[in-house]
Design an enzyme around this catalytic site. Structure first.
Site, PDB file in Angstrom:
ATOM      1  N   GLU A   1      -0.109  -0.869   5.860  1.00  0.00           N
ATOM      2  CA  GLU A   1       0.978  -0.311   6.676  1.00  0.00           C
ATOM      3  C   GLU A   1       0.831   1.197   6.836  1.00  0.00           C
ATOM      4  OE1 GLU A   1       4.809   1.348   7.913  1.00  0.00           O
ATOM      5  OE2 GLU A   1       3.714   1.795   6.078  1.00  0.00           O
ATOM      6  N   GLU A   2       0.492   1.874   5.746  1.00  0.00           N
ATOM      7  CA  GLU A   2       0.422   3.339   5.814  1.00  0.00           C
ATOM      8  C   GLU A   2      -0.787   3.807   6.623  1.00  0.00           C
ATOM      9  OE1 GLU A   2       2.920   4.872   5.019  1.00  0.00           O
ATOM     10  OE2 GLU A   2       3.904   4.012   3.265  1.00  0.00           O
TER      11      GLU A   2
ATOM     12  N   ASP B   1       0.870  -1.182   0.000  1.00  0.00           N
ATOM     13  CA  ASP B   1       0.000   0.000   0.000  1.00  0.00           C
ATOM     14  C   ASP B   1       0.908   1.233   0.000  1.00  0.00           C
ATOM     15  OD1 ASP B   1       0.782  -0.763   2.660  1.00  0.00           O
ATOM     16  OD2 ASP B   1      -0.532   0.801   3.437  1.00  0.00           O
TER      17      ASP B   1
END
Ligand SMILES: NCC(=O)N[C@@H](Cc1c[nH]cn1)C(=O)O
Ligand SMILES: [Zn+2]
Ligand SMILES: [Zn+2]
Length: 493
Positions: A172-173, A107
């Site tokens: 993750e972001e 991502d």
């Protein structure tokens, strides 16, 4: 495997990688073209499409791929969104080989051409040896470099020096939602035979010199909310007769750090681990070009003027940053309003041995103290929506020895041993849940511009990074086998 046969093998591998540069860049172009932004809800379907692409790529390597469903999550506005599945992949089960688990994410942070990009963020564009595109370095490039390295062994029909496991996520972001729970659930199964864990989701300290990362700071994120009532007010009709929430908030935010960068919250530095002489010596060895760093950063001047002070304040001391104010008028033009409710957002980077619950208490007490002196009738609310602990590894671990050798082979020099001032919660999670050795092995350069406009990875770093990973597989395999032969002999004797 002898040193010389290993060199011949490395030559064969490196030649293959050089000859297939265009294919590897084509793959990166295809991945960058997917707008897998995990932050904006309307793009969630693109993240899910990206996970499917990554799963297909691993399957094409011959890996067994499981897409683990993590269910859904609710946004603050009540909207429910599906979480992208996490990929758990496996390739090889040779009992003679160590098992190396690679973590990466596919991502990305949001990006729009209008933000100031020189090219379309989702069209990988090569200019002067740099490959520009959102996710080029964070983290699609490094994930593909690892896959390319594995692919090279397969294409050359070479015996795999290690068994591979993959953990690839798509959130993750946005805080790696659901991942910690998955690691706990899989600890006794998927992770039971993993020997080493490698993450490649950060940058070198310099534009040119490779680095190995053995620590990262944690983070305590805070919201401070001030509210005067239920509706915004006309500043002509009410201005001058009320306590304005935004003025209260500005005073609160202003009380946090002084102009030298020192945090003003009483007690905040009390439990910071003392810097040892050994550590100071380690810093002396690091090549750090202050001017290069200043140019990468784009500012006129830093708060500190020596290499040592800069590194200590990035890695070894807490820092407090103010990120924004929700509810304050921020658009162009004039709006003569008094916002009724404003939320200030700031975070304090954590270092050993700070304790998140103590930090929270110190912050709340400090803000309540400052607020009470203002005699404001407004409502104050302080919360800590996110807390991540710092991570620290042992540089004497086999993983670091193997990576250091691989770096020397590929780049012809020893790496800087660095920490990272930002937060990689997954490193700490892997270490504390699985109790395995964890290493961060970056391939991106300091000027790659993660999260920024014109993010890039250079063709050189992408291709040499692929070679680095391949060389690392060989080195960790050799070192692991030597260690086990030695401990086997010691057991017999
Ligand atoms: N390169 C890793 C990274 O940018 N991590 C974020 C994670 C984070 C910390 N607090 C909230 N999110 C970072 O800002 O360090
Ligand atoms: Zn990342
Ligand atoms: Zn990132």
């Amino acid at each position: 495997m002898s040193r010389s046969s290993s060199s011949a093998l490395e030559m064969e591998i490196f030649q293959y990688i050089d000859a297939h540069q265009s294919d590897f860049i084509k793959d990166l172009k295809e991945w960058v073209a997917v707008e897998s932004d995990s932050v904006q809800p309307h793009l969630r379907k693109e993240v899910i499409r990206m996970m499917a692409l990554a799963a297909d790529r691993l399957a094409a390597l011959g890996a067994t791929v499981h897409l683990v469903n993590l269910g859904s999550h609710q946004l603050p506005d009540g909207q429910v969104l599906p979480l992208p599945s996490v990929i758990l992949g496996e390739l090889g089960k040779d009992p003679q080989n160590p098992t190396v688990c690679f973590y990466g994410h596919v991502d990305v942070q949001p990006a729009k051409k209008e933000d100031g990009w020189n090219s379309d963020p989702y069209t990988l564009t090569e200019i002067d040896g740099n490959l520009y595109g959102r996710g080029a370095t964070d983290n699609k490039g490094p994930v593909l470099a690892w896959i390319n390295a594995v692919e090279t062994f397969r294409a050359l029909k070479l015996a795999m020096p290690v068994n591979f496991k993959f953990v690839i996520e798509g959130m993750e972001e946005a805080g790696s939602l659901g991942l910690e729970k998955l690691l706990e659930e899989e600890n006794q199964s998927f992770f039971s035979d993993v020997d080493y864990i490698v993450i490649s989701d950060n940058l070198w300290l310099s534009n040119k010199k490779p680095a190995l990362t053995y620590g990262s700071r944690g983070n305590a994120c805070f919201f401070v909310e001030v509210e005067c009532g239920s509706k915004d007010l006309h500043s002509g009709t009410f201005g001058g007769i009320i306590h304005e929430p935004l003025l209260d908030l500005i005073a609160l935010l202003d009380s946090l750090v002084d102009s030298t960068g020192r945090i003003q919250i009483p007690g905040i530095y009390d439990s910071v681990a003392a810097v040892t002489e050994e550590e100071r010596k380690l810093y002396e060895l690091i090549e750090f070009d202050l001017e290069e760093h200043r140019i990468n950063c784009g500012v006129k001047k830093f708060l500190y003027s020596t290499k040592e002070e800069i590194l200590l304040h990035l890695w070894r001391y807490p820092s407090l940053s103010v990120h924004g104010i929700e509810g304050a008028f921020h658009e162009p033009g004039i709006k003569t309003v008094i916002p009724a409710k404003v939320i200030g957002k700031f975070s304090i980077r954590q270092v050993p041995h700070m304790d998140l619950s103590v930090v929270k208490k110190q912050v709340v007490e400090h803000l309540e103290g400052v607020f009470s002196k203002r005699n404001s009738p407004n409502k104050l609310k302080v919360s800590m929506p996110l807390g991540a602990k710092p991570w620290l590894a042992d540089v004497n671990d086999l993983l670091y020895k193997a990576a250091r050798r691989a770096i020397k082979t590929v780049f012809g020099e020893d790496p800087d041993f660095i920490r990272d001032g930002s937060t990689v919660p997954i490193a700490r999670m892997f270490q504390s849940i699985t109790q395995k050795s964890v290493m961060m092995l970056p391939i991106g350069a300091a000027d790659d511009g993660e999260h920024s406009q014109n993010e890039k990875i250079s063709r050189h770093n992408y291709i040499e990074g692929t070679k680095l990973f391949a060389a690392f597989f060989l080195e960790i395999s050799k070192l692991h086998q030597t260690l086990h032969e030695t401990s086997h002999r010691e057991t017999i004797n």
